[in-house]
Design a protein around this motif. Structure first.
Motif, PDB file in Angstrom:
ATOM      1  N   THR A  55      -0.420  -0.991  -8.170  1.00  0.00           N
ATOM      2  CA  THR A  55       0.447  -1.976  -8.829  1.00  0.00           C
ATOM      3  C   THR A  55      -0.351  -3.248  -9.097  1.00  0.00           C
ATOM      4  O   THR A  55      -0.980  -3.786  -8.189  1.00  0.00           O
ATOM      5  N   HIS A  56      -0.327  -3.711 -10.329  1.00  0.00           N
ATOM      6  CA  HIS A  56      -1.044  -4.922 -10.702  1.00  0.00           C
ATOM      7  C   HIS A  56      -0.136  -6.133 -10.852  1.00  0.00           C
ATOM      8  O   HIS A  56      -0.593  -7.265 -10.759  1.00  0.00           O
ATOM      9  N   THR A  57       1.123  -5.904 -11.147  1.00  0.00           N
ATOM     10  CA  THR A  57       2.010  -7.016 -11.474  1.00  0.00           C
ATOM     11  C   THR A  57       3.418  -6.722 -10.961  1.00  0.00           C
ATOM     12  O   THR A  57       3.733  -5.588 -10.590  1.00  0.00           O
TER      13      THR A  57
ATOM     14  N   LEU B 207       0.824  -1.211   0.000  1.00  0.00           N
ATOM     15  CA  LEU B 207       0.000   0.000   0.000  1.00  0.00           C
ATOM     16  C   LEU B 207       0.856   1.257   0.000  1.00  0.00           C
ATOM     17  O   LEU B 207       0.627   2.187  -0.789  1.00  0.00           O
ATOM     18  N   LEU B 208       1.845   1.306   0.866  1.00  0.00           N
ATOM     19  CA  LEU B 208       2.677   2.496   0.959  1.00  0.00           C
ATOM     20  C   LEU B 208       3.504   2.704  -0.303  1.00  0.00           C
ATOM     21  O   LEU B 208       3.731   3.844  -0.730  1.00  0.00           O
TER      22      LEU B 208
ATOM     23  N   VAL C 132      -6.814  -4.617  -4.451  1.00  0.00           N
ATOM     24  CA  VAL C 132      -6.805  -4.168  -3.060  1.00  0.00           C
ATOM     25  C   VAL C 132      -6.841  -5.377  -2.135  1.00  0.00           C
ATOM     26  O   VAL C 132      -6.103  -5.462  -1.142  1.00  0.00           O
ATOM     27  N   ILE C 133      -7.700  -6.338  -2.447  1.00  0.00           N
ATOM     28  CA  ILE C 133      -7.815  -7.545  -1.624  1.00  0.00           C
ATOM     29  C   ILE C 133      -6.531  -8.366  -1.688  1.00  0.00           C
ATOM     30  O   ILE C 133      -5.953  -8.741  -0.652  1.00  0.00           O
TER      31      ILE C 133
END
Length: 631
Positions: free
Chosen positions: A243-245, A233-234, A448-449
């Motif tokens: 960020t997805h990957t 998160l930070l 997020v999860i």
């Protein structure tokens, strides 16, 4: 005084007040969990360990999370954005007026909603109290959603009721939005979009205390998932982007954008890449591809298995790719005219370099919109013969049915976007967030999860890497694009717009056109893409592909996925086309190649400047070039 060792805390015979306190705290926590489990219908919980070391682990988790917060230093490049963008009250104020017109006071509606709620409680809880076996699959629930496919959402009545009540609430709120009266069509679509965005954000899956998968993961890892999630998160807050990957999994030129070639020409707007041939002969008419400047070009060259560029080269096409420069302060004055002039410049350079009269062209998404304007300018000037054919990948020119992006196109939101521009350009992260919002369940909350709550490691996925590789936009051009095209739909009004002193009239285009649309495209809906056929004077072919804006285009024959539809007598509407269309399994690329060869099938040897990098033709640099690497 006795044995001195008995006086040392934590040793046999000794007394440790801290350990006693932890033990009492554990017993109290166990009692609380027992009451919760009893209400939830769960089997008795395993007693919590009272070993001080286990509590030390949890204390360590909390301390490390606190340390990460204290050490956090955000990226100030997006600091202090205008209030109307960041203040939730402003967004809610905009929606409030719409909801006031919704039929909340309708007695019939209220009665139906109450009855549905009572039936939900009775139906869900009744399956747990009525003696029905609670097998691994859980009870049969009235509403299903893939966000709650994990069996843990159904195995316990608390979580079954939580997610079923949420789905009922979402369903009811959506129905109320659909029934809202007194709104213009565009405003009603905005209300539907805002309602969906709101309900997706409120999903119980997005919160740790209402997500059984997250709760179980936290207990299994003794909170380590929360530490990892906090770090993710930070990191994202610091860079201003979700960020997805795995950010270190891909490198341009090494495992993505790796088709061999040379940059053979460049301007302050773009680099022109020519790819090296792999066949002894090539089609005489070369191909120039214009990718969208809101993304990096390598969506068409992700890896050898998915690369449209590599496949086209293997079919004997001489392929050129435009790599647009990500906007910076030097492009503050770039507008519509500059992109049209750049497309013409690329076409003329290829013609001169190879000594050919014309080229095939492809325009993807917004670059296809501009390609239509470019063709109109060339035809108006009597230079239409420079282009042998034009192919449009999911491109719109008539924005009457432009889909969900119209939800972001009103005066208030355009003003907000203008206020976000810095030094004459719009940060690409803002555009990325906008597109993610169109599919927030898949592109925001799902991550997020996984990233923040479950603390999972990032996957290595080239498509998601490309999706997050943002490109800045010239602010003036972005404003013109939103106002003149999306909002005012001027491109389809003859001579309402001009470029470089030439009025634009799409009905003057005589170049043969191949138009591809994606059946499930939410960015450029097929109904909108179809409208291009209504404005062309020359011959055209329309083809509908399975899937959406990306997978509908990037579908190599080797994948064996999806399908496409053709119709030699397409009719006047998309419905006419679909009604008489023939379905074909797999990729449409071969069908398109057949159409290209129908325009001109002449071949010549792949030598001389057909193979960049030869004697006397070193090129500027190797593909993929510098511009695509500029951040």
């Amino acid at each position: 005084m006795g044995d001195s060792s008995s006086d040392k805390p934590g040793e046999p015979g000794g007394s440790d007040p801290f350990a006693e306190m932890l033990k009492m705290q554990a017993e109290a926590t166990q009692a609380m969990l027992g009451r919760f489990a009893s209400f939830a219908g769960a089997p008795p919980a395993t007693p919590l360990a009272t070993d001080p070391a286990e509590f030390t682990q949890w204390a360590s988790v909390m301390q490390r999370m606190q340390d990460k917060l204290l050490a956090f230093r955000p990226d100030l490049s997006l600091a202090n954005p205008p209030k109307q963008v960041t203040d939730p009250a402003t967004w809610l104020e905009m929606v409030e007026g719409w909801y006031k017109k919704m039929p909340f006071a309708d007695a019939e509606t209220q009665g139906r909603m109450w009855d549905d709620s009572v039936k939900l409680w009775q139906g869900v809880l009744g399956q747990f109290t009525g003696g029905k076996p609670n097998d691994d699959a859980g009870p049969e629930l009235p509403r299903t959603d893939r966000r709650f496919k994990d069996p843990r959402w159904r195995e316990q009545p608390v979580f079954a009721l939580i997610h079923q009540a949420y789905l009922l609430f979402s369903e009811q709120l959506t129905q109320l939005a659909d029934k809202a009266e007194g709104l213009e069509p565009d405003r009603k679509e905005q209300l539907r979009f805002a309602t969906r965005t709101l309900t997706e954000a409120l999903s119980p899956a997005n919160f740790p205390l209402t997500n059984p998968v997250v709760l179980e993961r936290t207990l299994e890892t003794k909170g380590e998932n929360l530490v990892q999630g906090m770090e993710h998160l930070l990191t994202d807050l610091k860079k201003g982007q979700l960020t997805h990957t795995d950010p270190d999994a891909f490198e341009l030129g090494r495992n993505i954008a790796m088709t061999p070639g040379k940059v053979v020409f460049e301007t302050p707007m773009f680099q022109l890449i020519q790819y090296s041939p792999t066949t002894e002969s090539v089609l005489e008419v070369p191909l120039v591809i214009f990718p969208p400047w809101i993304n990096r070009f390598y969506i068409l060259d992700l890896n050898p298995a998915k690369s449209f560029v590599r496949w086209a080269v293997e079919q004997g096409l001489t392929v050129f790719m435009v790599s647009w420069k990500s906007a910076d302060a030097s492009m503050a004055d770039v507008v519509w005219d500059d992109y049209i002039r750049s497309q013409i410049e690329a076409i003329d350079h290829v013609r001169e370099r190879l000594g050919v009269a014309s080229v095939h062209t492809i325009g993807y998404c917004v670059a296809g919109t501009t390609l239509a304007a470019t063709l109109a300018v060339l035809c108006r000037r009597g230079e239409g013969e420079k282009v042998k054919s034009a192919t449009f990948f999911t491109a719109q020119v008539d924005f009457t049915h432009a889909g969900e992006l119209r939800n972001f196109i009103d005066d208030q939101q355009i003003s907000a976007a203008n206020a976000l521009a810095t030094d004459g350009y719009l940060d690409g992260r803002i555009m990325a967030a906008t597109f993610n919002m169109l599919r927030s369940s898949d592109l925001i909350w799902n991550y997020v999860i996984d990233n923040y709550l479950l603390g999972k490691e990032y996957p290595a996925f080239d498509l998601l890497h490309w999706n997050g590789d943002t490109t800045n936009l010239p602010a003036k051009w972005h404003h013109e694009y939103l106002c003149d095209l999306y909002r005012d739909n001027k491109l389809v009004v003859p001579d309402a717009l001009s470029a470089n002193g030439t009025p634009i009239d799409l009905t003057r285009i005589t170049v043969p056109c191949f138009i591809q649309a994606g059946r499930e495209d939410h960015i450029a809906p097929p109904e909108s893409v179809w409208m291009l056929t209504r404005h062309l004077r020359g011959p055209w072919t329309f083809m509908l592909a399975g899937s959406g804006h990306i997978a509908g285009v990037v579908n190599p024959p080797s994948s064996g996925k999806y399908q496409y539809w053709t119709n030699p007598e397409p009719g006047d509407t998309l419905a006419d086309f679909v009604a008489g269309a023939e379905e074909h399994p797999g990729s449409w690329w071969g069908h398109w190649l057949g159409w290209i060869e129908q325009q001109d099938s002449a071949r010549i040897p792949a030598k001389g400047k057909r193979a960049p990098g030869g004697k006397g033709d070193p090129g500027i640099e190797d593909a993929p070039g510098r511009y695509v690497m500029t951040r």
